[in-house]
Design a protein around this motif. Structure first.
Motif, mmCIF file in Angstrom:
data_model
loop_
_atom_site.group_PDB
_atom_site.id
_atom_site.type_symbol
_atom_site.label_atom_id
_atom_site.label_comp_id
_atom_site.label_asym_id
_atom_site.label_seq_id
_atom_site.Cartn_x
_atom_site.Cartn_y
_atom_site.Cartn_z
ATOM 1 N N PHE A 238 0.881 3.684 -2.409
ATOM 2 C CA PHE A 238 0.474 2.851 -1.281
ATOM 3 C C PHE A 238 0.624 3.592 0.043
ATOM 4 O O PHE A 238 -0.286 3.582 0.879
ATOM 5 C CB PHE A 238 1.302 1.563 -1.250
ATOM 6 N N PHE A 239 1.757 4.237 0.254
ATOM 7 C CA PHE A 239 1.988 4.882 1.548
ATOM 8 C C PHE A 239 1.143 6.143 1.728
ATOM 9 O O PHE A 239 0.881 6.546 2.865
ATOM 10 C CB PHE A 239 3.470 5.185 1.740
ATOM 11 N N ILE A 240 0.708 6.762 0.642
ATOM 12 C CA ILE A 240 -0.270 7.854 0.771
ATOM 13 C C ILE A 240 -1.579 7.309 1.316
ATOM 14 O O ILE A 240 -2.162 7.847 2.269
ATOM 15 C CB ILE A 240 -0.485 8.553 -0.588
ATOM 16 N N SER A 241 -2.052 6.193 0.725
ATOM 17 C CA SER A 241 -3.267 5.545 1.232
ATOM 18 C C SER A 241 -3.058 5.023 2.639
ATOM 19 O O SER A 241 -3.968 5.089 3.482
ATOM 20 C CB SER A 241 -3.668 4.398 0.304
ATOM 21 N N PHE A 242 -1.877 4.505 2.920
ATOM 22 C CA PHE A 242 -1.554 3.986 4.247
ATOM 23 C C PHE A 242 -1.676 5.087 5.299
ATOM 24 O O PHE A 242 -2.261 4.880 6.369
ATOM 25 C CB PHE A 242 -0.138 3.411 4.227
ATOM 26 N N ALA A 243 -1.139 6.267 5.001
ATOM 27 C CA ALA A 243 -1.199 7.378 5.956
ATOM 28 C C ALA A 243 -2.643 7.845 6.155
ATOM 29 O O ALA A 243 -3.077 8.095 7.290
ATOM 30 C CB ALA A 243 -0.332 8.538 5.466
ATOM 31 N N ILE A 244 -3.401 7.941 5.064
ATOM 32 C CA ILE A 244 -4.792 8.397 5.162
ATOM 33 C C ILE A 244 -5.630 7.415 5.979
ATOM 34 O O ILE A 244 -6.515 7.824 6.742
ATOM 35 C CB ILE A 244 -5.400 8.572 3.753
ATOM 36 N N GLY A 245 -5.350 6.126 5.847
ATOM 37 C CA GLY A 245 -6.113 5.131 6.581
ATOM 38 C C GLY A 245 -5.648 4.935 8.016
ATOM 39 O O GLY A 245 -6.463 4.653 8.906
ATOM 40 N N THR A 246 -4.365 5.100 8.266
ATOM 41 C CA THR A 246 -3.805 4.795 9.581
ATOM 42 C C THR A 246 -4.044 5.903 10.601
ATOM 43 O O THR A 246 -4.412 5.641 11.751
ATOM 44 C CB THR A 246 -2.296 4.532 9.460
ATOM 45 N N ILE A 247 -3.846 7.143 10.210
ATOM 46 C CA ILE A 247 -3.925 8.251 11.168
ATOM 47 C C ILE A 247 -5.282 8.317 11.868
ATOM 48 O O ILE A 247 -5.340 8.418 13.106
ATOM 49 C CB ILE A 247 -3.578 9.584 10.468
ATOM 50 N N PRO A 248 -6.420 8.257 11.148
ATOM 51 C CA PRO A 248 -7.708 8.283 11.875
ATOM 52 C C PRO A 248 -7.893 7.095 12.816
ATOM 53 O O PRO A 248 -8.458 7.252 13.906
ATOM 54 C CB PRO A 248 -8.748 8.257 10.745
ATOM 55 N N VAL A 292 -3.920 -4.987 -1.217
ATOM 56 C CA VAL A 292 -4.241 -5.947 -2.272
ATOM 57 C C VAL A 292 -3.858 -5.397 -3.641
ATOM 58 O O VAL A 292 -3.468 -6.151 -4.540
ATOM 59 C CB VAL A 292 -5.745 -6.310 -2.224
ATOM 60 N N SER A 293 -3.938 -4.089 -3.819
ATOM 61 C CA SER A 293 -3.637 -3.502 -5.128
ATOM 62 C C SER A 293 -2.168 -3.647 -5.513
ATOM 63 O O SER A 293 -1.848 -3.693 -6.699
ATOM 64 C CB SER A 293 -4.030 -2.020 -5.137
ATOM 65 N N ILE A 294 -1.260 -3.716 -4.534
ATOM 66 C CA ILE A 294 0.172 -3.833 -4.877
ATOM 67 C C ILE A 294 0.725 -5.236 -4.649
ATOM 68 O O ILE A 294 1.798 -5.567 -5.156
ATOM 69 C CB ILE A 294 1.029 -2.829 -4.079
ATOM 70 N N SER A 295 0.008 -6.066 -3.890
ATOM 71 C CA SER A 295 0.594 -7.364 -3.526
ATOM 72 C C SER A 295 -0.291 -8.556 -3.844
ATOM 73 O O SER A 295 0.149 -9.697 -3.693
ATOM 74 C CB SER A 295 0.903 -7.382 -2.017
ATOM 75 N N GLY A 296 -1.526 -8.335 -4.276
ATOM 76 C CA GLY A 296 -2.435 -9.458 -4.422
ATOM 77 C C GLY A 296 -3.036 -9.836 -3.074
ATOM 78 O O GLY A 296 -2.932 -9.093 -2.105
ATOM 79 N N THR A 297 -3.652 -11.001 -3.030
ATOM 80 C CA THR A 297 -4.354 -11.426 -1.821
ATOM 81 C C THR A 297 -3.389 -12.090 -0.846
ATOM 82 O O THR A 297 -2.783 -13.116 -1.166
ATOM 83 C CB THR A 297 -5.484 -12.405 -2.163
ATOM 84 N N ILE A 298 -3.258 -11.518 0.339
ATOM 85 C CA ILE A 298 -2.434 -12.083 1.411
ATOM 86 C C ILE A 298 -3.342 -12.301 2.612
ATOM 87 O O ILE A 298 -3.722 -11.346 3.287
ATOM 88 C CB ILE A 298 -1.257 -11.159 1.767
ATOM 89 N N GLY A 299 -3.696 -13.541 2.847
ATOM 90 C CA GLY A 299 -4.666 -13.844 3.887
ATOM 91 C C GLY A 299 -4.060 -14.118 5.246
ATOM 92 O O GLY A 299 -2.851 -14.255 5.398
ATOM 93 N N TRP A 300 -4.919 -14.160 6.260
ATOM 94 C CA TRP A 300 -4.635 -14.581 7.625
ATOM 95 C C TRP A 300 -3.872 -13.572 8.467
ATOM 96 O O TRP A 300 -3.884 -13.659 9.694
ATOM 97 C CB TRP A 300 -3.871 -15.915 7.631
#
Length: 373
Positions: A238-248, A292-300
């Protein structure tokens, strides 16, 4: 001021009056800018402090209470030698149960808020949420299929992640094919709605054919959203994807500022709007799908937090983006603490965020009173 000097004769009363008026306007603007900047820095500092306080307090909240001093000793023992005054079970609770959950709540809340703020910027609409392009619906289908087929947890998460990305790619491709570059924002939203409806129907079919004694409850619980079973292995991906998405998104936040003024204005300032839009959508989708892949759907979360932060710091995305990240992390961490302490049974995160988010949405509508948002 140079234009005033060129337009009016030097030394004339109108010339001097116009110069004074221009100087006063410039001073007022600079004072307003400095005041807003100070306000933003105070808000960012307070957000960091709040997150740190919640992080520390979250170790002590739960069905098995642990004293603050014991928590401090348990964590500090990993770095320095401390006399052992706690039992093994307390150490397991702190490191194997609560720490992964706390990190997951911080990451998920920050990612959803950041994705929501970015989408709201490029779509020029503060009522847009991260699942506008069907990322959540696609990820839900991937996870539901994995659970239906009885796959391991890792494969379920991978399926959710890939289907989430695939759903957005499908919606984006549809908008490009139909519109051929015209009215991209509107076509993207409409394509996302169509794809979301399609994937929601697929979820209904999967739930209909699932075994009601075993697989259907698992699918239903996953769709409600929870981080109760998150592990360190889940957090690594998750945090690998988080870093790739957040930095740009952090680096491009000034371009989101420009694009929020309109397509023509952004192009006039030299911004490649199509490429910027693709990068922002890809990064925001990556963040949403990974959550969503690690926690399911969390809306709002992605709708409410950026709107609340915008009310506090203004529409400047150079501040709004990092502020949304911090406040979103604190918000979901607080909600998760409530989810595991309010009742004897844990409440799924998706239920609590909906209960808090829906009244907030109604409050916004009353505040706007029929105005275009």
């Amino acid at each position: 001021m140079n234009s005033i000097q060129n337009a009016l004769p030097a030394g004339s009363s109108k010339h001097n009056e116009a110069l004074r008026e221009a100087e006063l306007t410039q001073q007022a603007y600079l004072q307003s800018y400095r005041k807003q900047r100070r306000k933003s820095m105070v808000f960012l500092t307070a957000s960091v402090v709040l997150l740190v306080v919640l992080f520390a307090a979250s170790f002590m909240i739960g069905k098995y209470p642990i004293a603050p001093l014991e928590v401090f000793k348990i964590i500090a023992s990993r770095f320095i030698g401390i006399e052992r005054t706690w039992d093994d079970f307390q150490e397991v609770v702190v490191f194997n149960i609560r720490l992964p959950r706390i990190l997951a709540a911080i990451g998920a809340g920050g990612a959803l808020s950041l994705a929501g703020a970015s989408f709201q910027g490029i779509f020029k609409n503060p009522m847009v949420s991260p699942d506008i392009l069907a990322a959540s619906s696609g990820a839900s289908v991937g996870a539901a299929l994995g659970l239906l087929l009885g796959l391991d947890k890792g494969w379920v998460q991978l399926g959710a992640f890939l289907f989430g990305l695939g759903a957005v790619a499908f919606a984006y491709t549809m908008s490009r094919v139909i519109g051929r570059g015209d009215n991209m924002v509107l076509l993207l939203v409409l394509s996302g709605m169509v794809v979301s409806a399609l994937f929601q129907s697929v979820i209904s079919i999967i739930k209909y054919i699932a075994d009601p004694d075993s697989k259907l409850p698992a699918i239903t619980y996953w769709l409600m959203g929870s981080i109760a079973k998150v592990t360190y292995a889940d957090l690594l991906g998750f945090f690998i994807s988080f870093a790739i998405g957040t930095i740009p998104l952090i680096l491009l936040r000034w371009r989101i500022n420009v694009m929020s003024f309109g397509e023509d204005e952004a192009k006039a300032m030299g911004v490649n709007t199509n490429m910027t839009r693709i990068i922002i959508i890809a990064c925001s989708t990556l963040l949403t799908a990974s959550v969503v892949s690690i926690s399911g759907t969390i809306g709002w979360v992605g709708l409410m937090i950026p709107h609340l932060v915008r009310f506090m710091v203004g529409p400047n995305y150079k501040v709004l983006i990092p502020a949304s990240l911090l406040v979103g992390a604190s918000y979901l961490l607080l909600v998760d603490n409530l989810a595991r302490s309010l009742t004897s049974y844990e409440i799924p995160l998706g239920i609590l965020t909906s209960m808090l988010g829906a009244p907030f949405f109604v409050m916004i509508l009353f505040r706007k009173k029929g105005q275009v948002v």
